[in-house]
Design a protein around this motif. Structure first.
Motif, mmCIF file in Angstrom:
data_model
loop_
_atom_site.group_PDB
_atom_site.id
_atom_site.type_symbol
_atom_site.label_atom_id
_atom_site.label_comp_id
_atom_site.label_asym_id
_atom_site.label_seq_id
_atom_site.Cartn_x
_atom_site.Cartn_y
_atom_site.Cartn_z
ATOM 1 N N ILE A 136 -10.166 -36.755 -7.259
ATOM 2 C CA ILE A 136 -9.959 -35.107 -7.524
ATOM 3 C C ILE A 136 -10.002 -34.702 -6.140
ATOM 4 O O ILE A 136 -10.901 -35.060 -5.173
ATOM 5 C CB ILE A 136 -11.027 -34.753 -8.173
ATOM 6 N N LEU A 141 -11.671 -29.077 -5.529
ATOM 7 C CA LEU A 141 -12.227 -28.906 -6.887
ATOM 8 C C LEU A 141 -13.557 -29.724 -7.296
ATOM 9 O O LEU A 141 -13.811 -30.635 -6.483
ATOM 10 C CB LEU A 141 -11.294 -29.444 -7.620
ATOM 11 N N ASP A 142 -14.360 -29.289 -7.942
ATOM 12 C CA ASP A 142 -15.540 -29.953 -8.651
ATOM 13 C C ASP A 142 -15.453 -30.276 -10.081
ATOM 14 O O ASP A 142 -14.697 -29.623 -10.747
ATOM 15 C CB ASP A 142 -16.760 -29.084 -8.360
ATOM 16 N N ILE A 143 -15.740 -31.441 -10.421
ATOM 17 C CA ILE A 143 -15.874 -31.749 -11.890
ATOM 18 C C ILE A 143 -17.021 -30.934 -12.647
ATOM 19 O O ILE A 143 -18.088 -30.890 -12.278
ATOM 20 C CB ILE A 143 -15.869 -33.242 -12.148
ATOM 21 N N GLU A 144 -16.560 -30.579 -13.818
ATOM 22 C CA GLU A 144 -17.813 -29.781 -14.551
ATOM 23 C C GLU A 144 -18.614 -31.159 -15.245
ATOM 24 O O GLU A 144 -17.863 -31.760 -15.930
ATOM 25 C CB GLU A 144 -16.892 -28.833 -15.658
ATOM 26 N N TYR A 193 -13.012 -31.476 -17.338
ATOM 27 C CA TYR A 193 -12.751 -29.814 -16.760
ATOM 28 C C TYR A 193 -12.980 -30.033 -15.285
ATOM 29 O O TYR A 193 -14.264 -30.422 -14.987
ATOM 30 C CB TYR A 193 -13.617 -28.863 -17.457
ATOM 31 N N LEU A 194 -12.146 -29.115 -14.644
ATOM 32 C CA LEU A 194 -12.442 -29.086 -13.166
ATOM 33 C C LEU A 194 -12.659 -27.440 -12.807
ATOM 34 O O LEU A 194 -12.164 -26.722 -13.692
ATOM 35 C CB LEU A 194 -11.208 -29.483 -12.420
ATOM 36 N N LYS A 195 -13.165 -27.320 -11.739
ATOM 37 C CA LYS A 195 -13.512 -25.789 -11.336
ATOM 38 C C LYS A 195 -13.411 -25.896 -9.845
ATOM 39 O O LYS A 195 -13.586 -26.642 -9.311
ATOM 40 C CB LYS A 195 -14.867 -25.464 -11.726
ATOM 41 N N SER A 196 -13.199 -24.511 -9.402
ATOM 42 C CA SER A 196 -12.859 -24.488 -7.965
ATOM 43 C C SER A 196 -13.818 -23.208 -7.487
ATOM 44 O O SER A 196 -13.826 -22.238 -8.120
ATOM 45 C CB SER A 196 -11.471 -23.985 -7.477
#
Length: 107
Positions: free
Chosen positions: A21, A25-28, A69-72
């Motif tokens: 990744i 981005l960070d993983i939820e 899910y990924l988030k930024s």
């Protein structure tokens, strides 16, 4: 979403899946319900997140679906490309390392 399927006629043992990744981005952490949970999540030297799943065995035709899910925290304009996920397992005393396709995410 990562779809892992044994398309061979033989049982596969000790299958490892690695997904890289980007550092944007960070993983939820709380999104693994109903999915295979990662064995390990770690950072590499480039500050990318590596997610590792270990599957003890896959029978012929068996399929596993991994989702997360990924988030930024930054606003992304246009989109970004995710690197291919990689599987690793042994076939006739040789290590196989198939890769998925790259994924372009448009925002």
């Amino acid at each position: 979403l990562i779809n892992v399927k044994n398309r061979s006629l033989k049982k596969l043992k000790d299958v490892s899946i690695v997904d890289k990744i980007p550092k944007l981005l960070d993983i939820e952490k709380h999104t693994t319900l109903g999915s295979l949970k990662p064995t390990r999540i770690m950072k590499n030297k480039k500050h990318e997140t590596l997610i590792l799943w270990d599957i003890e065995e896959l029978m012929p035709g068996e399929e596993r679906v991994i989702h997360y899910y990924l988030k930024s925290n930054l606003k992304i304009l246009g989109g970004l490309t995710l690197q291919p996920a990689m599987a690793k397992f042994m076939v006739k005393d040789k290590e196989a390392r198939p890769r998925s396709n790259r994924v372009f995410v448009r925002v």
